[in-house]
Design an enzyme around this catalytic site. Structure first.
Site, PDB file in Angstrom:
ATOM      1  N   CYS B 170      31.263  45.299  38.660  1.00  0.00           N
ATOM      2  CA  CYS B 170      30.776  44.258  39.571  1.00  0.00           C
ATOM      3  C   CYS B 170      31.793  43.889  40.638  1.00  0.00           C
ATOM      4  O   CYS B 170      31.511  43.066  41.503  1.00  0.00           O
ATOM      5  CB  CYS B 170      30.350  43.038  38.773  1.00  0.00           C
ATOM      6  SG  CYS B 170      29.179  43.493  37.490  1.00  0.00           S
ATOM      7  N   HIS B 310      32.675  34.226  42.353  1.00  0.00           N
ATOM      8  CA  HIS B 310      32.000  35.302  41.606  1.00  0.00           C
ATOM      9  C   HIS B 310      30.847  34.685  40.808  1.00  0.00           C
ATOM     10  O   HIS B 310      29.721  35.155  40.885  1.00  0.00           O
ATOM     11  CB  HIS B 310      32.988  36.013  40.692  1.00  0.00           C
ATOM     12  CG  HIS B 310      32.399  37.180  39.986  1.00  0.00           C
ATOM     13  ND1 HIS B 310      31.885  38.267  40.652  1.00  0.00           N
ATOM     14  CD2 HIS B 310      32.201  37.437  38.654  1.00  0.00           C
ATOM     15  CE1 HIS B 310      31.418  39.140  39.774  1.00  0.00           C
ATOM     16  NE2 HIS B 310      31.589  38.669  38.560  1.00  0.00           N
ATOM     17  N   GLU B 321      37.058  31.363  36.186  1.00  0.00           N
ATOM     18  CA  GLU B 321      37.318  31.485  37.624  1.00  0.00           C
ATOM     19  C   GLU B 321      37.853  30.161  38.196  1.00  0.00           C
ATOM     20  O   GLU B 321      38.819  30.151  38.970  1.00  0.00           O
ATOM     21  CB  GLU B 321      36.026  31.894  38.341  1.00  0.00           C
ATOM     22  CG  GLU B 321      36.199  32.086  39.839  1.00  0.00           C
ATOM     23  CD  GLU B 321      34.918  32.595  40.503  1.00  0.00           C
ATOM     24  OE1 GLU B 321      33.866  32.635  39.838  1.00  0.00           O
ATOM     25  OE2 GLU B 321      34.986  32.954  41.693  1.00  0.00           O
ATOM     26  N   LYS B 342      25.028  33.651  43.933  1.00  0.00           N
ATOM     27  CA  LYS B 342      24.247  34.381  42.924  1.00  0.00           C
ATOM     28  C   LYS B 342      23.162  33.494  42.325  1.00  0.00           C
ATOM     29  O   LYS B 342      22.231  33.995  41.695  1.00  0.00           O
ATOM     30  CB  LYS B 342      25.156  34.916  41.816  1.00  0.00           C
ATOM     31  CG  LYS B 342      26.043  36.082  42.257  1.00  0.00           C
ATOM     32  CD  LYS B 342      26.796  36.693  41.086  1.00  0.00           C
ATOM     33  CE  LYS B 342      27.718  37.823  41.522  1.00  0.00           C
ATOM     34  NZ  LYS B 342      28.965  37.355  42.130  1.00  0.00           N
ATOM     35  N   HIS B 347      22.566  38.672  40.454  1.00  0.00           N
ATOM     36  CA  HIS B 347      23.827  39.411  40.443  1.00  0.00           C
ATOM     37  C   HIS B 347      23.567  40.857  40.819  1.00  0.00           C
ATOM     38  O   HIS B 347      22.937  41.595  40.065  1.00  0.00           O
ATOM     39  CB  HIS B 347      24.458  39.308  39.050  1.00  0.00           C
ATOM     40  CG  HIS B 347      25.842  39.856  38.967  1.00  0.00           C
ATOM     41  ND1 HIS B 347      26.502  40.418  40.041  1.00  0.00           N
ATOM     42  CD2 HIS B 347      26.711  39.917  37.925  1.00  0.00           C
ATOM     43  CE1 HIS B 347      27.690  40.812  39.667  1.00  0.00           C
ATOM     44  NE2 HIS B 347      27.855  40.523  38.395  1.00  0.00           N
ATOM     45  N   PHE B 408      33.314  44.094  34.878  1.00  0.00           N
ATOM     46  CA  PHE B 408      33.527  44.607  33.526  1.00  0.00           C
ATOM     47  C   PHE B 408      34.650  45.650  33.590  1.00  0.00           C
ATOM     48  O   PHE B 408      34.663  46.508  34.473  1.00  0.00           O
ATOM     49  CB  PHE B 408      32.266  45.300  32.990  1.00  0.00           C
ATOM     50  CG  PHE B 408      31.208  44.357  32.470  1.00  0.00           C
ATOM     51  CD1 PHE B 408      31.434  43.007  32.318  1.00  0.00           C
ATOM     52  CD2 PHE B 408      29.958  44.861  32.105  1.00  0.00           C
ATOM     53  CE1 PHE B 408      30.452  42.161  31.829  1.00  0.00           C
ATOM     54  CE2 PHE B 408      28.969  44.020  31.615  1.00  0.00           C
ATOM     55  CZ  PHE B 408      29.220  42.672  31.480  1.00  0.00           C
TER      56      PHE B 408
END
Lengths: 81, 422
Positions: B170, B310, B321, B342, B347, B408
């Site tokens: 991502c 994010h 975050e 998002k 996403h 990831f």
């Protein structure tokens, strides 16, 4: 057994579907690569579709000899027996 | 200025997203707080545990000529549409060379996706099983390879300085833009088309992400399912689409009189080395990326007034975050308007860094931060100013914004943008 005219018309529809070329531009003297925007990968698609439509087998080794629409029409006519 | 430290600017933007078929319609929807998440009506979705996703607003088949579209995986279709918009938006009238404003040998393309042509791979396997060897498309390999979007964009614009595809789940889209920035900064190219794309709305990825317990299963409330920073968030919602920017050396842009949106100040990169999918809970890796950004650029924390976070709407990631931002910026976080787009787009995995860079460019250029929707009860662990309810005007003067992307594997990429005029 398809006639020569039927094979030309059938190939024209196939080339139109795969490469977006107008059917009236698919003429016997036209080169698949140079005139009809059919590259080597798309030619495989043309061959598979033609095999299905006309009930013939076109071995991979013969595909390289099919440079123009006329070559393909003659091959299919002969292969129909 | 030395050739290895050239200033990089954004001169073009393009997008095709769940909110709109271009960047303008996407931006309008972001400001309006519209959700792109809908119920999946496809027959295959009926029995899945997750039956919601943010599907593209304008089908690529309506935009691209059919003979071209049928040779491209959906991810490459999205990338090409977004790249063509960005290319035209940058003021180019034809491919490099034909338009004399760009030298093909000085033009690059860096376009990433997280998963590559996964729907092509799976669909063609179905063809093999159900219809036999002869029916597998000869276009399968060039469609499924992860570099296909980059390569097709590169051919389309005639990019000969280099075509690349960094893959980091991502974070891929952001890493692509960061790579492109370095190509220009170090003198390998003058112009680079860069971004991210993803097209993974297919039963296998949905079931696989669902079985990781990473996705929201709020099937009864599609538009409320993606809720970053809300106390009731329970996972991300899968989206699809692409976002692409045209990056250019400031000198090259000035020489051709191009409109400049923003400057790219630089990037901060790190890796968690913690767990293959879980975020490091204290935000250590993200903090390292932020620190690397500060160490490697002239960016000042006081300039940062906006963060496109994010924030995927997962319980752990959203908190990590914010902790990282606090660790590095301390009280300066209080003047950062944080947006989690998002909440509206879902996403986009490898596409996220692309469309969120487009959103961040537009936020700075228009001095307006988009809202975060579905923030009904802010998680008390999220100690930050989350924009919600309506767009937030950003201050006058020189201002900067961050676009965060994490993937990831523990990949952390932070891009920093800054206004060029007051």
């Amino acid at each position: 057994m398809a006639t020569k005219e039927e094979i030309v018309a059938g190939l024209a529809d196939i080339v139109n579907e795969i490469a977006g070329i107008p059917t009236e531009d698919v003429q016997l003297d036209k080169s698949f690569t140079d005139d009809l925007d059919v590259d080597s990968l798309s030619m495989v698609e043309v061959v598979v579709a033609a095999e299905e439509q006309f009930g013939v087998k076109i071995p991979d080794d013969d595909v390289k000899n099919l440079k123009t629409v006329g070559d393909a029409v003659d091959y299919i006519l002969k292969a129909q027996g | 200025m030395s050739p290895t430290n050239r200033t990089v600017v954004v001169t073009g933007i393009g997008a095709t997203t769940p909110l709109g078929g271009d960047s303008a319609s996407t931006w309008e929807a972001l400001l309006a707080g519209r959700s792109g998440v809908r119920t999946l009506e496809q027959e295959w979705a009926a029995e899945l545990p997750v039956r919601i996703a943010a599907q593209i607003a304008v089908e690529p088949g309506e935009v691209l000529p059919r003979p071209l579209a049928r040779k491209l995986d959906r991810s490459a279709q999205f990338a090409l549409i977004a790249a063509r918009e960005a290319w035209a938006d940058a003021g180019f009238t034809a491919k490099a060379g034909e338009d004399p404003a760009v030298d093909p040998d000085r033009l690059g393309a860096v376009v990433a996706s997280g998963i590559g042509g996964v729907t092509t791979l799976l669909d063609q396997y179905d063809v093999l099983k159900n219809q036999g060897v002869r029916k597998v498309s000869p276009h399968t390999v060039p469609m499924l390879m992860p570099n296909s979007p980059a390569a097709n964009v590169g051919i389309d614009v005639n990019a000969r300085a280099g075509v690349h595809t960094p893959v980091s789940a991502c974070a891929s889209g952001a890493e692509a833009i960061g790579y492109a920035v370095e190509m220009i900064r170090t003198g390998r190219a003058d112009v680079v088309v860069a971004g991210g794309t993803e097209a993974a709305i297919h039963p296998l990825p949905i079931v696989a992400f669902g079985n990781m317990m990473a996705m929201s299963k709020n099937n009864d409330d599609p538009q409320g399912a993606s809720r970053p920073y809300d106390a009731d968030r329970n996972g991300f919602v899968l989206g699809e689409g692409a976002g692409v920017v045209v990056l250019e050396s400031a000198e090259h842009a000035a020489a051709r009189g191009a409109r400049v949106y923003v400057e790219v100040v630089g990037q901060g990169i790190s890796a968690d080395a913690h767990h293959i999918t879980q975020p490091e809970p204290t935000g250590r890796g993200i903090a390292a990326a932020l620190q690397n950004l500060l160490d490697g650029t002239d960016l000042k924390p006081a300039e940062i007034v906006h963060v496109n976070a994010h924030a995927t709407s997962t319980p752990q990631g959203d908190v990590a975050e914010i902790k990282a931002l606090r660790n590095i910026f301390g009280d300066d976080v209080d003047h950062m308007a944080v947006s989690a787009t998002k909440s509206m787009t879902g996403h986009l995995l490898g596409g996220a860094g692309g469309i969120e860079t487009v959103a961040t460019v537009l936020a700075l250029y228009n001095r307006l931060a988009p809202p975060t929707i579905n923030l009904d009860h802010q998680d008390p662990e999220v100690v930050a100013d989350i924009v919600h309810g309506e767009p937030r005007p950003l201050p006058a003067g020189t201002i900067a914004a961050l676009n965060n992307s994490f993937g990831f594997g523990g990949h952390n990429v932070v891009l920093a943008l800054r206004t060029t005029s007051v």
